[in-house]
Motif scaffolding. Sequence first.
Motif, PDB file in Angstrom:
ATOM      1  N   LEU A  20       0.891  -1.294  -0.058  1.00  0.00           N
ATOM      2  CA  LEU A  20       0.016  -0.085   0.100  1.00  0.00           C
ATOM      3  C   LEU A  20       0.900   1.238  -0.008  1.00  0.00           C
ATOM      4  CD1 LEU A  20      -2.647  -1.364   2.638  1.00  0.00           C
ATOM      5  CD2 LEU A  20      -2.987  -0.780   0.261  1.00  0.00           C
ATOM      6  N   SER A  21       2.019   1.267   0.764  1.00  0.00           N
ATOM      7  CA  SER A  21       2.888   2.399   0.925  1.00  0.00           C
ATOM      8  C   SER A  21       3.756   2.647  -0.801  1.00  0.00           C
ATOM      9  CB  SER A  21       3.925   2.117   1.798  1.00  0.00           C
ATOM     10  OG  SER A  21       4.981   3.066   1.777  1.00  0.00           O
ATOM     11  N   ASP A  22       3.684   1.674  -1.263  1.00  0.00           N
ATOM     12  CA  ASP A  22       4.304   1.694  -2.745  1.00  0.00           C
ATOM     13  C   ASP A  22       3.394   2.390  -3.584  1.00  0.00           C
ATOM     14  OD1 ASP A  22       6.814   0.567  -1.899  1.00  0.00           O
ATOM     15  OD2 ASP A  22       6.485  -1.276  -2.704  1.00  0.00           O
ATOM     16  N   ALA A  23       2.077   1.856  -3.412  1.00  0.00           N
ATOM     17  CA  ALA A  23       1.154   2.527  -4.371  1.00  0.00           C
ATOM     18  C   ALA A  23       0.810   3.626  -3.944  1.00  0.00           C
ATOM     19  CB  ALA A  23      -0.308   1.585  -3.962  1.00  0.00           C
ATOM     20  N   LEU A  24       0.928   4.297  -2.675  1.00  0.00           N
ATOM     21  CA  LEU A  24       0.769   5.630  -2.318  1.00  0.00           C
ATOM     22  C   LEU A  24       1.864   6.627  -2.936  1.00  0.00           C
ATOM     23  CD1 LEU A  24      -0.328   5.338   1.425  1.00  0.00           C
ATOM     24  CD2 LEU A  24      -1.873   6.472  -0.422  1.00  0.00           C
ATOM     25  N   ASP A  25       3.138   5.949  -2.639  1.00  0.00           N
ATOM     26  CA  ASP A  25       4.180   6.660  -3.427  1.00  0.00           C
ATOM     27  C   ASP A  25       3.981   7.035  -4.968  1.00  0.00           C
ATOM     28  OD1 ASP A  25       5.389   6.908  -0.971  1.00  0.00           O
ATOM     29  OD2 ASP A  25       7.044   5.347  -1.296  1.00  0.00           O
ATOM     30  N   SER A  26       3.511   5.909  -5.541  1.00  0.00           N
ATOM     31  CA  SER A  26       3.228   6.018  -6.929  1.00  0.00           C
ATOM     32  C   SER A  26       2.442   7.164  -7.468  1.00  0.00           C
ATOM     33  CB  SER A  26       2.711   4.573  -7.665  1.00  0.00           C
ATOM     34  OG  SER A  26       1.477   4.197  -7.186  1.00  0.00           O
ATOM     35  N   LEU A  27       1.386   7.540  -6.508  1.00  0.00           N
ATOM     36  CA  LEU A  27       0.554   8.293  -6.584  1.00  0.00           C
ATOM     37  C   LEU A  27       0.964   9.775  -6.041  1.00  0.00           C
ATOM     38  CD1 LEU A  27      -2.735   6.217  -6.186  1.00  0.00           C
ATOM     39  CD2 LEU A  27      -1.914   7.164  -8.316  1.00  0.00           C
ATOM     40  N   LEU A 182      -5.624   0.713  -3.948  1.00  0.00           N
ATOM     41  CA  LEU A 182      -6.041  -0.602  -3.775  1.00  0.00           C
ATOM     42  C   LEU A 182      -5.543  -1.270  -5.352  1.00  0.00           C
ATOM     43  CD1 LEU A 182      -9.428  -1.371  -2.229  1.00  0.00           C
ATOM     44  CD2 LEU A 182      -7.268  -1.866  -1.331  1.00  0.00           C
ATOM     45  N   GLN A 183      -5.812  -1.043  -6.379  1.00  0.00           N
ATOM     46  CA  GLN A 183      -5.253  -1.446  -7.674  1.00  0.00           C
ATOM     47  C   GLN A 183      -3.840  -1.375  -7.677  1.00  0.00           C
ATOM     48  OE1 GLN A 183      -7.691   0.840 -10.448  1.00  0.00           O
ATOM     49  NE2 GLN A 183      -9.654  -0.041 -10.073  1.00  0.00           N
ATOM     50  N   ARG A 184      -3.406  -0.456  -7.434  1.00  0.00           N
ATOM     51  CA  ARG A 184      -1.966  -0.437  -7.476  1.00  0.00           C
ATOM     52  C   ARG A 184      -1.069  -1.343  -6.617  1.00  0.00           C
ATOM     53  NH1 ARG A 184       0.697   4.764 -10.265  1.00  0.00           N
ATOM     54  NH2 ARG A 184      -0.824   5.167 -11.743  1.00  0.00           N
ATOM     55  N   ALA A 185      -1.677  -1.376  -5.337  1.00  0.00           N
ATOM     56  CA  ALA A 185      -1.123  -2.176  -4.306  1.00  0.00           C
ATOM     57  C   ALA A 185      -1.267  -3.739  -4.828  1.00  0.00           C
ATOM     58  CB  ALA A 185      -1.685  -2.079  -2.958  1.00  0.00           C
ATOM     59  N   GLU A 186      -2.390  -4.102  -5.266  1.00  0.00           N
ATOM     60  CA  GLU A 186      -2.758  -5.360  -5.617  1.00  0.00           C
ATOM     61  C   GLU A 186      -1.517  -5.668  -6.805  1.00  0.00           C
ATOM     62  OE1 GLU A 186      -7.478  -5.732  -4.638  1.00  0.00           O
ATOM     63  OE2 GLU A 186      -6.611  -5.085  -6.443  1.00  0.00           O
ATOM     64  N   ALA A 187      -1.430  -4.802  -7.758  1.00  0.00           N
ATOM     65  CA  ALA A 187      -0.531  -4.998  -8.803  1.00  0.00           C
ATOM     66  C   ALA A 187       0.758  -5.225  -8.180  1.00  0.00           C
ATOM     67  CB  ALA A 187      -0.525  -3.979  -9.726  1.00  0.00           C
ATOM     68  N   VAL A 188       1.224  -4.430  -7.334  1.00  0.00           N
ATOM     69  CA  VAL A 188       2.566  -4.453  -6.535  1.00  0.00           C
ATOM     70  C   VAL A 188       2.762  -5.763  -5.926  1.00  0.00           C
ATOM     71  CG1 VAL A 188       4.083  -3.843  -4.534  1.00  0.00           C
ATOM     72  CG2 VAL A 188       3.067  -2.235  -6.072  1.00  0.00           C
ATOM     73  N   GLU A 189       1.855  -6.393  -5.160  1.00  0.00           N
ATOM     74  CA  GLU A 189       1.893  -7.798  -4.393  1.00  0.00           C
ATOM     75  C   GLU A 189       2.038  -9.076  -5.554  1.00  0.00           C
ATOM     76  OE1 GLU A 189      -0.549  -8.714  -1.333  1.00  0.00           O
ATOM     77  OE2 GLU A 189       0.295  -7.339   0.115  1.00  0.00           O
ATOM     78  N   ARG A 190       1.107  -8.785  -6.816  1.00  0.00           N
ATOM     79  CA  ARG A 190       1.115  -9.886  -7.749  1.00  0.00           C
ATOM     80  C   ARG A 190       2.428  -9.917  -8.391  1.00  0.00           C
ATOM     81  NH1 ARG A 190      -3.029  -7.952  -9.956  1.00  0.00           N
ATOM     82  NH2 ARG A 190      -2.035  -6.746 -11.548  1.00  0.00           N
TER      83      ARG A 190
END
Length: 232
Positions: A20-27, A182-190
């Motif tokens: 989730l942190s990676d996703a926030l950073d990306s945005l 959520l969408q980006r965090a799910e992509a990170v984990e995948r």
Amino acid sequence: MNATPDPLLLRCAALDTAALSDALDSLGIAGGLLGLHQQVPGTRCCGYAYTVQYQPVTEHGGFRNAANYIDDVPADSVIVSCNDGRLDATVWGDILTHFASQRGINGTLIDGVGRDLDTVGRLDYPLFSRGRFMQSGKNRVQLKAVQVPVRISGVAIYPGDVIVADASGCLAIPRAQFEAVLQRAEAVERTEREIILSISRGLSLGEARRLHRYDQPWLNANPQVTPQGAAQ
């Protein structure tokens, strides 16, 4: 508990704060709440923020009923209790832990300290704070407001924002960006799972990261990898 689970919260509960942190950073969104730590090993929480702002008592006047707000906290919330980082006056303890557990409140974050950690641990209640200290806030702090914006570690948290906390730390996700995060965090984990699988099949780390777009996993087309490491 809510009769119908929130589908976005269910998705979020399956993710860790790292993704989730990676996703926030990306945005370009600041969400990490620096200095707040898990007080009961193995606990985590996810829910919509119910914010509580405290302020110091400036005049002697006895008990201030600074915790009765909890009667109005909905189930599945995470209480975000802002005591402005104060470490000498607790705003959480035994009674609140029992009440929150019985009411289905998902956890508590404190910009400050809590006490009665034996009870918190026995009930396996998710409590995250700057530390622990036994000294009561009864005549030291008073309730200023609930369901107002609060600021912790430089991050503004609004009522209804999403709070996620685990062993790695705590973060806040703005409600308006929740689904995109959520969408980006799910992509990170995948993507990370695919990289690990590719490494197990013989790729180097560099090859696996390039193949699965480790730099921007939300652009990943999810290529399938053969045992030899070539995309199908």
